[in-house]
Write an enzyme that holds these catalytic residues in place. Structure first.
Site, PDB file in Angstrom:
ATOM      1  CD  GLU B  65     -23.987  14.338  -8.463  1.00 16.47           C
ATOM      2  OE1 GLU B  65     -24.430  14.115  -9.613  1.00 16.47           O
ATOM      3  OE2 GLU B  65     -23.857  15.477  -7.985  1.00 16.47           O
ATOM      4  NE  ARG B  70     -16.220  19.286   4.019  1.00 14.13           N
ATOM      5  CZ  ARG B  70     -17.469  19.565   4.382  1.00 14.13           C
ATOM      6  NH1 ARG B  70     -17.916  19.198   5.556  1.00 14.13           N
ATOM      7  NH2 ARG B  70     -18.266  20.234   3.571  1.00 14.13           N
ATOM      8  CG  ASN B 458     -13.722 -12.550   5.955  1.00 19.26           C
ATOM      9  OD1 ASN B 458     -14.222 -11.517   5.493  1.00 19.26           O
ATOM     10  ND2 ASN B 458     -14.189 -13.756   5.701  1.00 19.26           N
TER      11      ASN B 458
END
Lengths: 646, 646
Positions: B65, B70, B458
């Site tokens: 989870e 922010r 890359n």
């Protein structure tokens, strides 16, 4: 410097989009998913484009004219002739149209059906002749629509011979070939390539040679794409005609019609029909030998070769059209002596392609029909779309039922008596069936001294590729593993390999080993035990006539067993073992025991009951060895099975 | 005997038909042309099916989870964390929903966009949390529709914390999670998998533990598919809860939420929010070491490992859900010690797949974006259909424009200062650019002592596979062949090969050698002369920023350069060199010089002008060696080019 190179394309340039209609939004990627591999330009060009390309490349080519046969048996023979003469690489063949013979019907001897067979089943570019005189507009449109539906793309537009002595022009009717040309362009736009006839000596009914040239120009200006001429006897006749055509502004290709004299009577009849006169120098040679067919044919070949050489050497002629009279020998010899008969062992795909336009993109088929491509084409003729690139998980491949085993183009070339000689006048048990299979593989004569050159599942002798497996196949057939289809594993041979190669040059072809056979339930029981040891490496499908089906195929997915890698192209995988199609093939494969073999014998006869027993009790098995870089393990699987049984 | 075997299917059984709607007639073969290769069951199953399959197989799994970040920079970091932690094989991740943070918006820090990125760009199965309290039906439906559009397939249905102190139930409003569950099922039928929260100690606001269990049962019966629990501190808490759930008839999976203690303050805050009490035995350990973060984390890991072991050993728990607090170390360590962190080097396809449902069948991509898969996904996000099996002749691949180089999921992980250290504070000429490329290849520090770990094309160090070519790459980069993409040729390595393998085991993978680079027009001029010698063997595309394009690709067809052959399957060819897409890639590849590199320097500065010069004057070149079974000839091509120049 960079800007000078020839291969320059702008950022916005786009390639052809053959992908059919797309209903997606602009951002849809759909267009890119159904496009063609363009493996073989021949499959995508129209006849007139092929002609142009060959001319531009300086290639000489030929074409062949046939007439529809009288009987169903003759049709069978004609179709094998198409296959044999098709091998020499004609640019096209054409099929004549005889109004009296119901040429547009569904009869197996009609012009329409013979042309249909040539296109769809023999993969030949084909021109269908059509005459218009004494026919209604609706009749003609109907014929054209039917031709289009069958995949025919080229029409030779002719007037035809008026019925009866007293012919009169009909107002607004079809009086001349030019009316038919106009009608085709009006009703079918640019769909058909149209060919018209030219008369190097002028049409016998024309007011004059010049008037006939003007008629020809009208036909071309009405929309004809090229001209094929009536036969003639001297090269200068054609060359003068060609110059005269060009002088009045006819610029399309003009193809000389060549008639190799093959016999005294056929010459006389043709001359009578075409109202031509045979030059005295030819008559002088022929009359004295008129009863010696071989001598006349030799002379005809000589004459044709020398005339063709002169035409080709003139630089004005790029292709030659042959009136074959449905015969093979003379025309083939002329072509071989001219050096334009080109047996190209290279195949665009490992199976025989069809020339129907909707099959242009087709490049994947199940392996099961490898020896019965015409049956495959027949059973899929109703499909709207053909697999391109990938077979996919076919939840309903919708194969047509095969009930018509006697359709002339699916029928064995051998008559019943020959089949009985090969497969046994009388069978004494399952072993005598094993023997037939074994003789077919080895090529050795059976106990009655006859070679077995075909089987119910394969109307031709063993393929060269299968020959690679001959020794092993012989061993297993003797013991009741009755093989009907197989291929060796191939780990990257050049695409130009004469036996297993296909596709454009510079590529590499691959195969997984495949073996398909009928066998008894006793052997199947042992085989299944053995297969447990080979789990993952070997995929199998085992089914009986009732449809009991045992398989370890994951999610019923197809297994690609032939594929090719080519320079600058996507991967092509032309054959797959598809679990779902196998069940449709199974019906056909089992039915062939009865339809082709059992029915040779009296009902209730012991021979018939032996075949019936096999049909009812044997299993049809296919095995794929997934480890194509290793030595084929399928022979070991069979060996282990026999060991377990002992 | 035969009937006893397990793999039996009847003649009419059909496999899944993922092919989408077909409008063809019954006999159409369309269905079979767009189906899925089913290469990777994970791509086709719903989350609840995966859970069931893992449980049936006895596999233990975990999930992770995260909360939305922010700032935009934190979002960049979170996405790389997704990539890194995704490598351990979570069954899913979930993203929390904070009503105050505008979670359904298009901001790069919103829950919706973070979940979108996880699914589409990181290829992770993702659950988006959603709360319903204080929201209108229209708002909620809007969020769900958006989630569906973005490819999200799983929702964690929550009530959320009421705003304000005095919360009152709204009549017909969304008062409880069960209302949201019902709403989802009403409006979206079975589209979403729904997860709900369980409280092992009872919800703090529930009348009682038993009442809370009844609420949970309501949520499940309203349509939830599984339960994730709130954190808890003792295994017996969860095991009792699970038994109690089962006793009242809750049979769906219940996944324990695990919280590895990672610091004193985060624990205190979480406990406060969740209104849980920390057991005394834990407090006793933590209080004395509360300022020693490392010690607390070590203890937290110990505690979590021992609790997880007990849960797994109970036999009742198959999966563990981790509250990561967006941190990596503690959770990763717990998972590794439990042995359920599984870095599987095997890839279903050689490139990073997206988890968007409409991309389930996607199995072909152009090679150009090999190092920029997120950019490829972004530029193709509007496509309705994705190539399956074959790329095709794409007349309009319709790539989206890439103007948003600063989208957080496309942005470099390194800040400007680091990039300047790697790529040079000041460039003195083209040679200093060659040097940067060379250092990136060799891994050696540049003249200022910094390693070059990324390039504009890359964002990661050189791939292991490219490392195989290191020596040759170093040589050519030093001389101004500035490579940005390459692969060696492979002639049939096992699909389980740790470096070049991909796809199911038991297969063989192949590659054509590929080399892509920027280089000067002087070198291109020589190269083109050399390439004439390699005609047919080597396909090339050479383009400058203005779109001048030189190629020898036949008919603008794609060239398959990576393919795999697997047991019981069709051929998979996941990467192609597509001439048309190359022109879209070219825009991006040239723009990266400016966007990522030139803009690091002041306008008009010499460094910036050097990059600008290269951008304006160099060519982007790609080369394919079609003869994959032979030694790669591309190095020889480059060698010949340098020789010609000398």
């Amino acid at each position: 410097m960079v800007n000078e190179t020839q291969h320059t394309c702008s950022a916005s340039s786009s390639s052809r989009s053959d992908g059919g209609s797309s209903s997606g939004s602009e951002s849809s990627k759909e267009n890119s998913r159904c496009s063609t591999p363009v493996l073989d330009a021949d499959r995508h060009e129209r006849l007139r484009e092929k002609m142009r390309r060959r001319q531009d490349a300086g290639d000489k080519w030929f074409s062949l004219e046939f007439f529809p046969p009288r009987t169903a048996n003759a049709a069978v023979n004609l179709i094998s002739r198409f296959d044999r003469m098709g091998a020499g690489g004609p640019l096209f063949i054409d099929v004549t149209w005889h109004p009296a013979g119901d040429p547009g019907s569904d009869k197996e001897t009609s012009s329409m059906i013979i042309a249909n067979t040539a296109v769809n089943y023999c993969g030949l570019e084909t021109i269908l002749h059509m005459t218009c005189c004494n026919q209604t507009k609706d009749d003609i449109t109907g014929h054209l629509q039917k031709a289009k539906r069958l995949g025919l793309k080229n029409i030779m537009a002719l007037r035809g011979d008026p019925a009866g002595e007293e012919w009169e022009e009909e107002v607004d009717g079809f009086n001349y070939a030019v009316d038919l040309v106009k009608h085709i362009r009006n009703e079918f736009d640019d769909y058909f390539d149209i060919c018209v006839a030219g008369y190097p000596k002028g049409h016998p009914e024309a007011e004059s040679y010049e008037a006939d040239l003007r008629h020809l120009k009208e036909k071309v200006f009405a929309g004809a794409d090229f001209i094929i001429t009536q036969l003639f006897f001297r090269p200068e006749t054609f060359l003068k005609f060609m110059k005269d055509c060009q002088a009045i502004g006819i610029t399309c290709p003009i193809i000389p019609g060549i008639f190799p004299i093959q016999g005294y009577h056929s010459l006389r009849q043709l001359v009578k029909l075409s109202k031509l006169e045979v030059p005295q120098e030819i008559k002088d040679v022929i009359e004295p030998i008129k009863d010696n067919d071989a001598a006349i044919r030799n002379y005809g070949v000589e004459l044709a070769v020398s005339m063709c050489r002169e035409l080709l050497d003139s630089g004005m002629v790029h292709g030659l059209h042959f009136y074959t009279l449905n015969r093979e020998v003379a025309t083939t010899e002329v072509l071989k002596r001219l050096g334009i008969w080109k047996e190209d062992p290279r195949r665009p795909l490992p199976w025989a392609v069809s020339a129907h336009p909707k099959r242009r993109v087709e490049d994947v088929r199940p392996i099961f029909w490898a020896s019965r491509p015409k049956s495959y084409i027949y059973r899929t003729q109703e499909w709207d779309d053909f697999p391109n690139g990938r077979w996919g998980n076919s939840s309903s491949p919708a194969f047509g039922e095969l009930k018509d085993y006697y359709l002339f183009y699916l029928k064995s070339k051998s008559p019943r008596e020959e089949l009985l000689k090969m497969w046994g006048e009388e069978l004494t048990g399952e072993e005598s069936v094993f023997e037939v299979f074994t003789c077919y593989i080895t090529g050795e004569p059976n106990r009655n001294g006859y070679k077995v050159t075909c089987m119910p599942w394969n109307d031709d002798p063993l393929a060269t590729e299968t020959n690679l497996l001959k020794d092993q196949l012989e061993k297993v057939n003797r013991r009741g593993i009755l093989t009907i289809n197989s291929q060796p594993n191939i780990n990257g041979k050049p695409s130009t390999d004469p036996i297993v190669g296909w596709g454009p040059s510079g590529g590499y072809v691959f195969q997984k080993a495949y073996l398909e056979f009928f066998t008894s339930s006793e052997i199947v029981t042992a085989l299944l035990k053995v297969l447990k040891k080979y789990e993952l490496r070997v995929n199998y499908h085992i089914v009986n006539v009732k449809g009991q089906n045992i398989t370890n195929a994951p999610d019923l997915q197809p297994n690609a067993v032939t594929w090719g890698i080519f320079p600058g192209r996507e991967i092509i995988q032309p054959t797959v073992v598809d679990p779902v199609s196998f069940l449709s093939w199974k019906d056909e494969a089992f039915a062939l025991w009865i339809e082709q073999w059992a029915k040779l014998y009296e009902e209730e006869s012991p021979s018939r009951m032996i075949i019936q027993y096999i049909h009812d009790n044997y299993y049809l098995v296919n095995l794929v060895d997934n480890d194509f870089p290793l030595e084929n393990c399928l022979w070991q699987v069979v060996e282990d099975t026999f060991e377990l049984l002992n």
